[in-house]
Design an enzyme around this catalytic site. Structure first.
Site, mmCIF file in Angstrom:
data_model
loop_
_atom_site.group_PDB
_atom_site.id
_atom_site.type_symbol
_atom_site.label_atom_id
_atom_site.label_comp_id
_atom_site.label_asym_id
_atom_site.label_seq_id
_atom_site.Cartn_x
_atom_site.Cartn_y
_atom_site.Cartn_z
ATOM 1 N N ASP A 47 18.627 -23.650 -6.998
ATOM 2 C CA ASP A 47 19.717 -24.630 -7.093
ATOM 3 C C ASP A 47 21.040 -23.970 -7.459
ATOM 4 O OD1 ASP A 47 21.390 -26.733 -7.500
ATOM 5 O OD2 ASP A 47 20.133 -27.766 -8.967
ATOM 6 N N SER A 82 10.390 -28.427 -13.328
ATOM 7 C CA SER A 82 11.811 -28.051 -13.222
ATOM 8 C C SER A 82 12.172 -27.023 -14.286
ATOM 9 C CB SER A 82 12.693 -29.288 -13.393
ATOM 10 O OG SER A 82 12.650 -29.705 -14.745
ATOM 11 N N GLU A 88 19.816 -26.411 -1.950
ATOM 12 C CA GLU A 88 20.576 -27.670 -1.897
ATOM 13 C C GLU A 88 22.001 -27.389 -1.464
ATOM 14 O OE1 GLU A 88 20.001 -30.310 -5.258
ATOM 15 O OE2 GLU A 88 22.110 -30.895 -5.246
ATOM 16 N N ASP A 93 11.001 -26.222 -9.619
ATOM 17 C CA ASP A 93 12.100 -27.076 -9.150
ATOM 18 C C ASP A 93 13.417 -26.762 -9.874
ATOM 19 O OD1 ASP A 93 13.032 -29.209 -7.595
ATOM 20 O OD2 ASP A 93 12.693 -30.670 -9.197
ATOM 21 N N HIS A 94 14.522 -26.850 -9.128
ATOM 22 C CA HIS A 94 15.876 -26.729 -9.705
ATOM 23 C C HIS A 94 16.069 -25.462 -10.527
ATOM 24 C CE1 HIS A 94 17.825 -30.383 -8.409
ATOM 25 N NE2 HIS A 94 16.765 -31.106 -8.752
#
Ligand code: G3H
Ligand code: ZN
Length: 291
Positions: A106, A50, A136, A84-85
């Site tokens: 994100d 992340s 998302e 991630d993110h």
């Protein structure tokens, strides 16, 4: 086995009505544990790093990414590497040559129109550089130490028609949906909105991703898979296993010095957690083809 691609693993899971587990790693011990745990289960897995883990590593993504990619490439099961993110454009651009085959962009905290515009631009860039991209819509709470979102608060759930327009408008390859889970839970007490998951799965053509999965008991994880989730993100469960193994060792060995003594126990505990969770997801889905 060569480094696998996230898009391939998720597409195979979705087509087979299964889910692939994606574990967040912070240290090399996390990566080794995920690989060992997946090998014990005999299942593919995704290693993910992340943006917060990159911040912890002094803002440098490549040292851990390249080590994880090498661990993945030496694994006995297919293992892919996912970023991630990501909220930073700079980090997104670093994904292309650090071993990642995919990224989760994100912008879920932004109002709908701004999330759509920022995600479309990230998706255009990702696709131009050969990366599979997840985004998302509806905010899964609990990120960055925030308290879990009120389940009934605006934005705390993903609306199916908004999601259809968002996927069409951005071109993303998968969508993380807010259906009742929350990040960073240390108890497995959350429950999902299964009716909403059924409506999302019936409306959207892209694979669905579940975040904040550490807070779900086995039965809810299994129901998420049968309900149409194809990628299950798990992070906190590994840190719980790691920290508890280290805490127990140091409590019993107050004069310990060699970090390998407790890190090896932590790695073994994390590997056990990985295997157990993969088995829950695998048993819930349809059997994978043999060979
Ligand atoms: O993206 C990562 C996850 O959503 C992990 O969430 O730490 O609550 O399991 P968790
Ligand atoms: Zn997440």
């Amino acid at each position: 086995m060569p480094l696998a691609e996230t898009g391939t693993l998720v597409a195979a899971a979705a087509a087979g009505h299964r889910a692939v587990a994606a574990f967040n790693i912070i240290t090399l011990e996390h990566a080794e544990a995920v690989v060992t745990g997946a090998e014990c289960a005999g299942s593919p897995v995704i290693l993910q790093i992340s943006e917060n883990a990159v911040k912890y590593r002094h803002g440098r993504v490549r040292p851990l990414a390249r080590a994880a990619a090498q661990a993945a490439a030496e694994a006995g099961v297919p293992v892919a590497l996912h970023l991630d993110h990501v909220t930073s454009g700079r980090l997104l651009r670093e994904a292309a040559d650090a071993g990642f085959s995919s990224v989760m962009y994100d912008a879920a905290h932004l109002p709908y129109a701004e999330n759509l515009a920022a995600t479309r631009s990230a998706a255009d860039w990702a696709h131009a550089h050969g990366l599979w991209i997840e985004a998302e819509l509806g905010e899964v709470g609990g990120k960055d130490g925030a308290p879990p979102l009120d389940a009934h608060a605006p934005g705390a759930r993903t609306d199916p028609e908004d999601a259809r327009a968002f996927v069409d408008g951005t071109g993303v390859d998968a969508l993380a949906v807010a259906i009742g889970s929350s990040h960073a839970m240390t108890s497995r007490t959350a429950s999902l909105d299964h009716g909403l998951l059924a409506r999302l799965a019936g409306t959207l053509a892209v694979p669905l991703v579940l975040h904040g999965s550490s807070g779900l008991p086995d039965g809810e994880l299994a129901a998420a898979v049968t309900g149409g989730i194809a990628k299950v993100n798990i992070g906190t469960a590994l840190n719980l296993a790691m920290t508890s193994a280290i805490r127990d060792y140091l409590a019993a060995n107050a004069d310990a010095v060699d970090s390998r003594k407790y890190l090896s126990l932590a790695r073994r505990a994390m590997a056990g957690t990985v295997t157990a969770l993969i088995v829950v997801l695998r048993d819930a889905g349809e059997p994978a083809p043999v060979g």
